[in-house]
Structures are given as C-alpha cells and as structure tokens.
Design a protein around this motif. Sequence first.
Motif, PDB file in Angstrom:
ATOM      1  N   ILE A 192      -1.485 -41.724   8.900  1.00  0.00           N
ATOM      2  CA  ILE A 192      -0.243 -42.061   8.490  1.00  0.00           C
ATOM      3  C   ILE A 192      -0.098 -43.573   8.696  1.00  0.00           C
ATOM      4  CG2 ILE A 192       2.176 -41.916   9.225  1.00  0.00           C
ATOM      5  CD1 ILE A 192       1.393 -38.816   9.913  1.00  0.00           C
ATOM      6  N   HIS A 193      -0.564 -44.070   9.877  1.00  0.00           N
ATOM      7  CA  HIS A 193      -0.520 -45.588  10.351  1.00  0.00           C
ATOM      8  C   HIS A 193      -1.143 -46.300   9.082  1.00  0.00           C
ATOM      9  CE1 HIS A 193       1.644 -45.857  13.939  1.00  0.00           C
ATOM     10  NE2 HIS A 193       0.907 -44.862  14.492  1.00  0.00           N
ATOM     11  N   ILE A 194      -2.451 -45.889   8.567  1.00  0.00           N
ATOM     12  CA  ILE A 194      -3.250 -46.548   7.807  1.00  0.00           C
ATOM     13  C   ILE A 194      -2.239 -46.675   6.508  1.00  0.00           C
ATOM     14  CG2 ILE A 194      -5.157 -46.520   6.524  1.00  0.00           C
ATOM     15  CD1 ILE A 194      -6.760 -45.904   8.916  1.00  0.00           C
ATOM     16  N   LEU A 195      -1.728 -45.625   6.124  1.00  0.00           N
ATOM     17  CA  LEU A 195      -0.805 -45.414   4.842  1.00  0.00           C
ATOM     18  C   LEU A 195       0.281 -46.613   5.095  1.00  0.00           C
ATOM     19  CD1 LEU A 195      -1.043 -41.794   3.829  1.00  0.00           C
ATOM     20  CD2 LEU A 195      -2.315 -43.511   2.718  1.00  0.00           C
ATOM     21  N   ARG A 196       0.760 -46.611   6.285  1.00  0.00           N
ATOM     22  CA  ARG A 196       1.998 -47.415   6.283  1.00  0.00           C
ATOM     23  C   ARG A 196       1.551 -49.040   6.084  1.00  0.00           C
ATOM     24  NH1 ARG A 196       4.476 -45.057  12.028  1.00  0.00           N
ATOM     25  NH2 ARG A 196       5.675 -43.332  11.064  1.00  0.00           N
ATOM     26  N   LEU A 197       0.251 -49.229   6.410  1.00  0.00           N
ATOM     27  CA  LEU A 197      -0.164 -50.716   6.519  1.00  0.00           C
ATOM     28  C   LEU A 197      -0.667 -51.096   4.899  1.00  0.00           C
ATOM     29  CD1 LEU A 197      -2.427 -50.595   9.578  1.00  0.00           C
ATOM     30  CD2 LEU A 197      -0.081 -51.537   9.265  1.00  0.00           C
ATOM     31  N   VAL A 198      -0.778 -50.073   4.088  1.00  0.00           N
ATOM     32  CA  VAL A 198      -1.395 -50.366   2.976  1.00  0.00           C
ATOM     33  C   VAL A 198      -0.354 -51.086   2.031  1.00  0.00           C
ATOM     34  CG1 VAL A 198      -2.099 -49.385   0.540  1.00  0.00           C
ATOM     35  CG2 VAL A 198      -2.644 -48.418   2.681  1.00  0.00           C
ATOM     36  N   ASP A 199      -0.700 -52.344   1.430  1.00  0.00           N
ATOM     37  CA  ASP A 199       0.164 -53.083   0.617  1.00  0.00           C
ATOM     38  C   ASP A 199       0.538 -52.249  -0.601  1.00  0.00           C
ATOM     39  OD1 ASP A 199       0.015 -55.340   1.994  1.00  0.00           O
ATOM     40  OD2 ASP A 199      -1.637 -56.184   0.753  1.00  0.00           O
ATOM     41  N   SER A 210       9.062 -48.367  -0.594  1.00  0.00           N
ATOM     42  CA  SER A 210       9.280 -49.588   0.009  1.00  0.00           C
ATOM     43  C   SER A 210      10.533 -50.376  -0.624  1.00  0.00           C
ATOM     44  CB  SER A 210       7.987 -50.697   0.204  1.00  0.00           C
ATOM     45  OG  SER A 210       7.391 -50.778  -1.095  1.00  0.00           O
ATOM     46  N   ASP A 211      10.943 -49.896  -1.721  1.00  0.00           N
ATOM     47  CA  ASP A 211      11.859 -50.442  -2.659  1.00  0.00           C
ATOM     48  C   ASP A 211      13.164 -50.182  -2.181  1.00  0.00           C
ATOM     49  OD1 ASP A 211      12.102 -52.219  -5.638  1.00  0.00           O
ATOM     50  OD2 ASP A 211      13.693 -50.705  -5.191  1.00  0.00           O
ATOM     51  N   PRO A 212      14.014 -51.123  -1.736  1.00  0.00           N
ATOM     52  CA  PRO A 212      15.503 -51.084  -1.412  1.00  0.00           C
ATOM     53  C   PRO A 212      16.400 -50.319  -2.316  1.00  0.00           C
ATOM     54  CG  PRO A 212      15.402 -53.337  -2.017  1.00  0.00           C
ATOM     55  CD  PRO A 212      13.977 -52.640  -2.120  1.00  0.00           C
ATOM     56  N   VAL A 213      16.110 -50.143  -3.811  1.00  0.00           N
ATOM     57  CA  VAL A 213      16.856 -49.548  -4.630  1.00  0.00           C
ATOM     58  C   VAL A 213      16.333 -48.223  -4.817  1.00  0.00           C
ATOM     59  CG1 VAL A 213      17.684 -49.335  -7.070  1.00  0.00           C
ATOM     60  CG2 VAL A 213      17.636 -51.580  -5.807  1.00  0.00           C
ATOM     61  N   VAL A 214      15.113 -48.037  -4.937  1.00  0.00           N
ATOM     62  CA  VAL A 214      14.313 -46.897  -5.343  1.00  0.00           C
ATOM     63  C   VAL A 214      14.268 -45.778  -4.240  1.00  0.00           C
ATOM     64  CG1 VAL A 214      12.291 -45.800  -6.143  1.00  0.00           C
ATOM     65  CG2 VAL A 214      12.915 -47.806  -7.308  1.00  0.00           C
ATOM     66  N   ALA A 247      16.650 -48.615 -14.564  1.00  0.00           N
ATOM     67  CA  ALA A 247      15.933 -49.777 -14.859  1.00  0.00           C
ATOM     68  C   ALA A 247      14.857 -49.819 -13.771  1.00  0.00           C
ATOM     69  CB  ALA A 247      16.502 -50.811 -15.278  1.00  0.00           C
ATOM     70  N   ARG A 248      15.138 -49.982 -12.398  1.00  0.00           N
ATOM     71  CA  ARG A 248      14.694 -50.166 -11.402  1.00  0.00           C
ATOM     72  C   ARG A 248      13.633 -49.063 -11.025  1.00  0.00           C
ATOM     73  NH1 ARG A 248      12.247 -54.440  -9.153  1.00  0.00           N
ATOM     74  NH2 ARG A 248      11.911 -53.973  -6.837  1.00  0.00           N
ATOM     75  N   PHE A 249      13.937 -47.807 -11.168  1.00  0.00           N
ATOM     76  CA  PHE A 249      13.252 -46.756 -11.102  1.00  0.00           C
ATOM     77  C   PHE A 249      12.027 -46.833 -12.020  1.00  0.00           C
ATOM     78  CE2 PHE A 249      12.015 -42.373 -10.093  1.00  0.00           C
ATOM     79  CZ  PHE A 249      12.481 -42.204  -8.810  1.00  0.00           C
ATOM     80  N   ARG A 250      12.530 -46.911 -13.093  1.00  0.00           N
ATOM     81  CA  ARG A 250      11.334 -46.893 -14.223  1.00  0.00           C
ATOM     82  C   ARG A 250      10.290 -47.822 -13.830  1.00  0.00           C
ATOM     83  NH1 ARG A 250      10.356 -44.522 -18.984  1.00  0.00           N
ATOM     84  NH2 ARG A 250      12.599 -43.428 -19.158  1.00  0.00           N
ATOM     85  N   GLN A 251      10.674 -49.040 -13.726  1.00  0.00           N
ATOM     86  CA  GLN A 251       9.950 -50.403 -13.384  1.00  0.00           C
ATOM     87  C   GLN A 251       8.962 -49.826 -12.322  1.00  0.00           C
ATOM     88  OE1 GLN A 251      12.226 -53.993 -12.381  1.00  0.00           O
ATOM     89  NE2 GLN A 251      10.270 -54.913 -11.814  1.00  0.00           N
ATOM     90  N   VAL A 252       9.477 -49.625 -11.248  1.00  0.00           N
ATOM     91  CA  VAL A 252       8.716 -49.256  -9.949  1.00  0.00           C
ATOM     92  C   VAL A 252       8.102 -48.011  -9.773  1.00  0.00           C
ATOM     93  CG1 VAL A 252       8.989 -49.006  -7.327  1.00  0.00           C
ATOM     94  CG2 VAL A 252      10.384 -50.708  -8.469  1.00  0.00           C
ATOM     95  N   VAL A 253       8.505 -47.009 -10.128  1.00  0.00           N
ATOM     96  CA  VAL A 253       7.920 -45.670  -9.935  1.00  0.00           C
ATOM     97  C   VAL A 253       7.122 -45.157 -11.525  1.00  0.00           C
ATOM     98  CG1 VAL A 253       8.124 -43.150  -9.576  1.00  0.00           C
ATOM     99  CG2 VAL A 253       9.619 -44.995  -8.629  1.00  0.00           C
ATOM    100  N   GLY A 254       7.488 -46.008 -12.580  1.00  0.00           N
ATOM    101  CA  GLY A 254       6.706 -45.858 -13.712  1.00  0.00           C
ATOM    102  C   GLY A 254       7.128 -44.626 -14.698  1.00  0.00           C
TER     103      GLY A 254
END
Length: 328
Positions: A192-199, A210-214, A247-254
């Motif tokens: 869990i810690h490593i997944l938190r660290l992943v860009d 990590s997206d404030p809207v999504v 729009a933001r959800f589609r942009q970020v999540v795909g």
Amino acid sequence: MDPLEDVLALVGTTGRMSVALAGRGEWAVAFEPPDGVKFNAVRSGRCLLSVDGLEPIALAPGDCFLLIEPRAFTLASGPGVATIPAGPLFRAARDGIARAGMRPTADPGMDEATKSDAEGDDDVFIIGGRFDFGHRAGEILLAALPPVIHVPGDTPAADALRWALDLIDTEMRDRPMGSALVTEHLAMVMLIHILRLVDAPPTGWLAGLSDPVVAPALRVMHARPADPWTVADLARTAAVSRSTLAARFRQVVGRAPLDYLTDWRIELAADRLRRDDGTVAVIARGVGYRSESALSNAFKRVTGQSPREYRRSQTVAPPPGAHRPPPA
C-alpha cells in the motif's frame, strides 16, 4: 470507502515472504518470470537488477522494487557475471537464507585469515516475497502500473517503508509465534505504501484518485455503488458542473463516469458470483440493478458471458494461507 482498499480487497490481494538472498563476492541469480507481483528489498550492500526488456537498475541499501509484469529478471553483484538459476539455490537454502557467490568453508584446519573471510559478513542481503492477486487484477489494478516500481532507499518517500522492513527483518530472524502471519500483513502494508508513492499514470482509475475533481466522484461510487447515480449527482459531490465532471472524468480515467460505474458494478457482481454469494437476482439488486435481466445484459456486454455462465466457469479459490507452496 477508499477505492484503493476496494480494489485490493476485490482482487484478493495476499502477500507472503520468501527465503532471503545473501550474496558474497561475484554472483548472479536468474529468476523465471514470477507468478504474481515480485518484490525485494535490499537490507545491506549493493546489487544490480536486470529485467528482461528494461534498462538495469542499480540497487543500494534500503532500496526496494516491485516487479509488476511476469518478466524474467536477474539479481547480481554487477554486470557480466555468469548466472545460476534461482530454483536450486533457493531449494538449498538453510535457516531461511539462500546464499550465492563463492564462500570458503570454515574448518579447524584453515589459517586465521581464511577462516575469518569464510565467517565474515555477506556483501549483500536481500529480503523478498510476492503478492498474489485474483484473475481480474491485471485489468483493474496492474494495468495502471509501470512494469517495475523502484523506490530508492535514500529518499524521503522510503521512510514510510523502513519501519515495515525493520519489523519484517525482526520477525524473520527471531521467528516468534505467528511470525508468518505478521510478515504477510507487513508485506501488505509495504504494498500500500509503495502504491501511494507511484507517480500517477496519465489515465486510469489510479490517476483519478489523485485528481481533485475526479476523486470525490470515485469515492462515492465505491462507497454506494448500488445508488441510482446520475452524472449530475456525481458532479455535486465534486462541487463542479455536470459538463466539467464528465469532461474531466473522461480525460483522466479514460471513460465516462457512468461507464466506470457500470464496470465497477460488474466487478462487484463477478466477485459475488465467484464466491457463490446469493442468487443472480439478489446480486443484481445488491450492485444497483433493478432486475436480474438488467444485470445479465450489462454483465454479458462487459464480460462476454451471462452471470450464470460466468458462475459455472469459476472455481472458489482456497482461503489465503490454506496452501503455501515452498519458497522460491
């Protein structure tokens, strides 16, 4: 609920430690592509990680890595050293440690210098293990991650891992009651810690966390997947307009928000079908569909099978810990 917790639980994530590896002098150990996700942490010394198809990574004390994809890899004292296969080496391990490299055998007839060298410290000491996931992990978790995640030990990001590694060391060395279970839970903490660290990747649900809207929309869909969500409802949770969220959800999540919700409901339904947890009609209501036929249509569209066909094709896996293959 936390979407990361949801996904880790849904894909049946379990962690286990394996035999440690100690290296001395020149050595190189070749590993077959692992089942699950392989991880190692360098507790002392330095070595070289070479993964098929990727540039080598120099590992220093405190470094750890996750090998996400099933690729062959080598751990070595340096480049150009002839390899030995990991299987026989690990099967010959003693006291939970596989030893690689030349090591004179200390015996009473040795001179003191040679005997001291034979009994000296190892150049490198590595602990490791693996994480196992259910069959859907590749699509909903692992596909969002890079092939290898390397966390250098000399960065502030590694501080969160160090205490877990220290505790794992202690448990593996002293072997108190329940040590196997404790190390497995500590391994999960590490994951869990490593997944938190992943860009965050450019797209996918992991990027959305990590997206404030999504992120607010993701959280409420995971917390209450059976609610009759609309895009307008989800937009209110993020305090943005309907068009902005879409729009933001589609942009970020795909994908569109309600498409994501459908896929998540199908994952939840598939999990309950694998566990034989209720009739199809009961499962349908539990994941947000008004009828069995509505779930069946959505399920077949996403998975290619009807719920009943899917249930017949699945076998219930043994509970974590019921079967432990020998360390490797």
